[in-house]
Write a protein that holds these residues in place. Structure first.
Motif, PDB file in Angstrom:
ATOM      1  N   VAL A 181       0.847  -1.203   0.000  1.00  0.00           N
ATOM      2  CA  VAL A 181       0.000   0.000   0.000  1.00  0.00           C
ATOM      3  C   VAL A 181       0.875   1.244   0.000  1.00  0.00           C
ATOM      4  O   VAL A 181       0.650   2.192  -0.770  1.00  0.00           O
ATOM      5  N   LEU A 182       1.878   1.278   0.852  1.00  0.00           N
ATOM      6  CA  LEU A 182       2.755   2.449   0.918  1.00  0.00           C
ATOM      7  C   LEU A 182       3.460   2.681  -0.417  1.00  0.00           C
ATOM      8  O   LEU A 182       3.567   3.825  -0.883  1.00  0.00           O
ATOM      9  N   PHE A 183       3.921   1.625  -1.046  1.00  0.00           N
ATOM     10  CA  PHE A 183       4.564   1.781  -2.357  1.00  0.00           C
ATOM     11  C   PHE A 183       3.564   2.323  -3.368  1.00  0.00           C
ATOM     12  O   PHE A 183       3.869   3.258  -4.121  1.00  0.00           O
ATOM     13  N   GLY A 186       2.868   6.068  -3.419  1.00  0.00           N
ATOM     14  CA  GLY A 186       3.968   6.982  -3.669  1.00  0.00           C
ATOM     15  C   GLY A 186       5.010   7.083  -2.585  1.00  0.00           C
ATOM     16  O   GLY A 186       5.838   8.006  -2.598  1.00  0.00           O
ATOM     17  N   ARG A 187       4.997   6.136  -1.627  1.00  0.00           N
ATOM     18  CA  ARG A 187       6.003   6.157  -0.552  1.00  0.00           C
ATOM     19  C   ARG A 187       7.064   5.089  -0.783  1.00  0.00           C
ATOM     20  O   ARG A 187       7.565   4.453   0.139  1.00  0.00           O
ATOM     21  N   GLY A 188       7.443   4.884  -2.029  1.00  0.00           N
ATOM     22  CA  GLY A 188       8.353   3.806  -2.374  1.00  0.00           C
ATOM     23  C   GLY A 188       9.702   3.869  -1.688  1.00  0.00           C
ATOM     24  O   GLY A 188      10.306   2.835  -1.379  1.00  0.00           O
ATOM     25  N   ASP A 189      10.204   5.071  -1.425  1.00  0.00           N
ATOM     26  CA  ASP A 189      11.511   5.206  -0.771  1.00  0.00           C
ATOM     27  C   ASP A 189      11.481   4.743   0.678  1.00  0.00           C
ATOM     28  O   ASP A 189      12.546   4.556   1.292  1.00  0.00           O
ATOM     29  N   HIS A 190      10.296   4.585   1.242  1.00  0.00           N
ATOM     30  CA  HIS A 190      10.168   4.190   2.645  1.00  0.00           C
ATOM     31  C   HIS A 190       9.374   2.890   2.808  1.00  0.00           C
ATOM     32  O   HIS A 190       8.960   2.559   3.924  1.00  0.00           O
ATOM     33  N   VAL A 203      13.877  -0.378 -12.605  1.00  0.00           N
ATOM     34  CA  VAL A 203      14.224   1.048 -12.528  1.00  0.00           C
ATOM     35  C   VAL A 203      13.050   1.899 -13.008  1.00  0.00           C
ATOM     36  O   VAL A 203      12.703   2.919 -12.390  1.00  0.00           O
ATOM     37  N   MET A 204      12.420   1.487 -14.101  1.00  0.00           N
ATOM     38  CA  MET A 204      11.277   2.231 -14.631  1.00  0.00           C
ATOM     39  C   MET A 204      10.154   2.322 -13.607  1.00  0.00           C
ATOM     40  O   MET A 204       9.582   3.391 -13.374  1.00  0.00           O
ATOM     41  N   LEU A 205       9.850   1.194 -12.956  1.00  0.00           N
ATOM     42  CA  LEU A 205       8.781   1.210 -11.953  1.00  0.00           C
ATOM     43  C   LEU A 205       9.137   2.092 -10.774  1.00  0.00           C
ATOM     44  O   LEU A 205       8.314   2.885 -10.307  1.00  0.00           O
ATOM     45  N   ARG A 206      10.374   1.986 -10.312  1.00  0.00           N
ATOM     46  CA  ARG A 206      10.780   2.772  -9.140  1.00  0.00           C
ATOM     47  C   ARG A 206      10.745   4.269  -9.430  1.00  0.00           C
ATOM     48  O   ARG A 206      10.552   5.072  -8.508  1.00  0.00           O
ATOM     49  N   GLN A 207      10.912   4.642 -10.674  1.00  0.00           N
ATOM     50  CA  GLN A 207      10.923   6.059 -11.037  1.00  0.00           C
ATOM     51  C   GLN A 207       9.551   6.578 -11.431  1.00  0.00           C
ATOM     52  O   GLN A 207       9.378   7.781 -11.650  1.00  0.00           O
ATOM     53  N   SER A 208       8.563   5.690 -11.500  1.00  0.00           N
ATOM     54  CA  SER A 208       7.226   6.089 -11.930  1.00  0.00           C
ATOM     55  C   SER A 208       6.522   6.897 -10.842  1.00  0.00           C
ATOM     56  O   SER A 208       6.731   6.681  -9.640  1.00  0.00           O
ATOM     57  N   LYS A 209       5.685   7.825 -11.258  1.00  0.00           N
ATOM     58  CA  LYS A 209       4.875   8.601 -10.308  1.00  0.00           C
ATOM     59  C   LYS A 209       3.599   7.825 -10.021  1.00  0.00           C
ATOM     60  O   LYS A 209       2.725   7.700 -10.876  1.00  0.00           O
ATOM     61  N   LEU A 210       3.509   7.281  -8.831  1.00  0.00           N
ATOM     62  CA  LEU A 210       2.377   6.450  -8.467  1.00  0.00           C
ATOM     63  C   LEU A 210       1.431   7.211  -7.552  1.00  0.00           C
ATOM     64  O   LEU A 210       1.738   8.291  -7.037  1.00  0.00           O
ATOM     65  N   GLY A 211       0.265   6.625  -7.313  1.00  0.00           N
ATOM     66  CA  GLY A 211      -0.721   7.220  -6.422  1.00  0.00           C
ATOM     67  C   GLY A 211      -1.756   8.024  -7.181  1.00  0.00           C
ATOM     68  O   GLY A 211      -1.944   7.867  -8.394  1.00  0.00           O
ATOM     69  N   LEU A 212      -2.426   8.918  -6.481  1.00  0.00           N
ATOM     70  CA  LEU A 212      -3.531   9.684  -7.047  1.00  0.00           C
ATOM     71  C   LEU A 212      -3.080  10.886  -7.846  1.00  0.00           C
ATOM     72  O   LEU A 212      -3.858  11.477  -8.589  1.00  0.00           O
ATOM     73  N   GLY A 213      -1.839  11.310  -7.666  1.00  0.00           N
ATOM     74  CA  GLY A 213      -1.359  12.525  -8.322  1.00  0.00           C
ATOM     75  C   GLY A 213      -1.188  12.398  -9.823  1.00  0.00           C
ATOM     76  O   GLY A 213      -1.130  11.320 -10.362  1.00  0.00           O
TER      77      GLY A 213
END
Length: 213
Positions: A181-183, A186-190, A203-213
């Motif tokens: 859920v956190l990932f 948009g809280r992927g770094d944590h 790498v592509m997934l980790r750099q993607s803008k996730l969430g409602l924004g």
């Protein structure tokens, strides 16, 4: 019924009271006072909440949040702790659970994980399953901007396809429902998750803008 959303609300307010108004959060640009103001507006001023989606009304929303954030912090946290007013349908326990579980879980972790001494919580199995059910309902929306296909795997709980692949391959994202859920929000770094897939896809997934924004 078990009220996980209510429990997360109370625990979050405990943290807000303990840390005071100026502690950092994972929400960019927000201290604890700003987060408390956001939550109060969400409960008690849904008329302002539309400003989050309509730029023409965004200034009104920001002004009201700023005014609340600069006011009596302890009173503000007390108002958040009390929950939505009776006229708001979210005050009903079943609606609260559907609408607020992820909101208060994520914001609780936004406060906890921004502090230097944080450690993961050992959530009860029924709350993990509730978070998994909530994630399944919103996964396609949360991962719509992912640059890869995404399959979510919560060992012992379930597996769910969040996004089909296009020009890139699929990444399997593995973790507890809480960390997934956190990932997703948009809280992927944590978030404590593991990736399985081609290196460039990860790498592509980790750099993607996730969430409602």
């Amino acid at each position: 019924m078990t009220r996980h959303a209510w429990s997360e609300r109370q625990q979050l307010c405990d943290e807000l009271d303990r840390l005071g108004p100026d502690a950092p959060t994972l929400c960019e640009g927000w201290a604890t006072r700003d987060l408390a103001a956001h939550l109060f507006v969400r409960d008690a001023r849904p008329d302002l909440g539309i400003g989050a989606f309509l730029p023409l009304l965004g200034g009104r929303l920001q002004r009201e949040r700023d005014k609340l954030a600069q006011g009596d912090y302890r009173a503000l946290v007390t108002r958040v702790r009390a929950g939505a007013p009776a006229w708001n349908p979210v005050s009903r326990p079943r609606i609260d659970e559907l609408a607020n579980l992820v909101e208060f879980f994520v914001h609780h972790e936004d406060v906890r994980r921004a502090q230097p001494s944080w450690a993961p919580r050992d959530l009860a199995g029924n709350e993990q399953r509730a978070l998994w059910a909530a994630l399944r309902r919103t996964a396609r929306l949360m991962f719509r901007k992912a640059g890869t296909g995404v399959v979510l795997v919560a060992p012992g709980v379930g597996r769910h396809s969040a996004r089909l692949p296009d020009e890139h391959g699929t990444v399997v994202l593995r973790g507890t429902p809480a960390e997934l859920v956190l990932f997703a929000y948009g809280r992927g770094d944590h978030a404590d998750v593991q990736f399985e897939g081609q290196a460039d896809d990860v790498v592509m997934l980790r750099q993607s803008k996730l969430g409602l924004g």
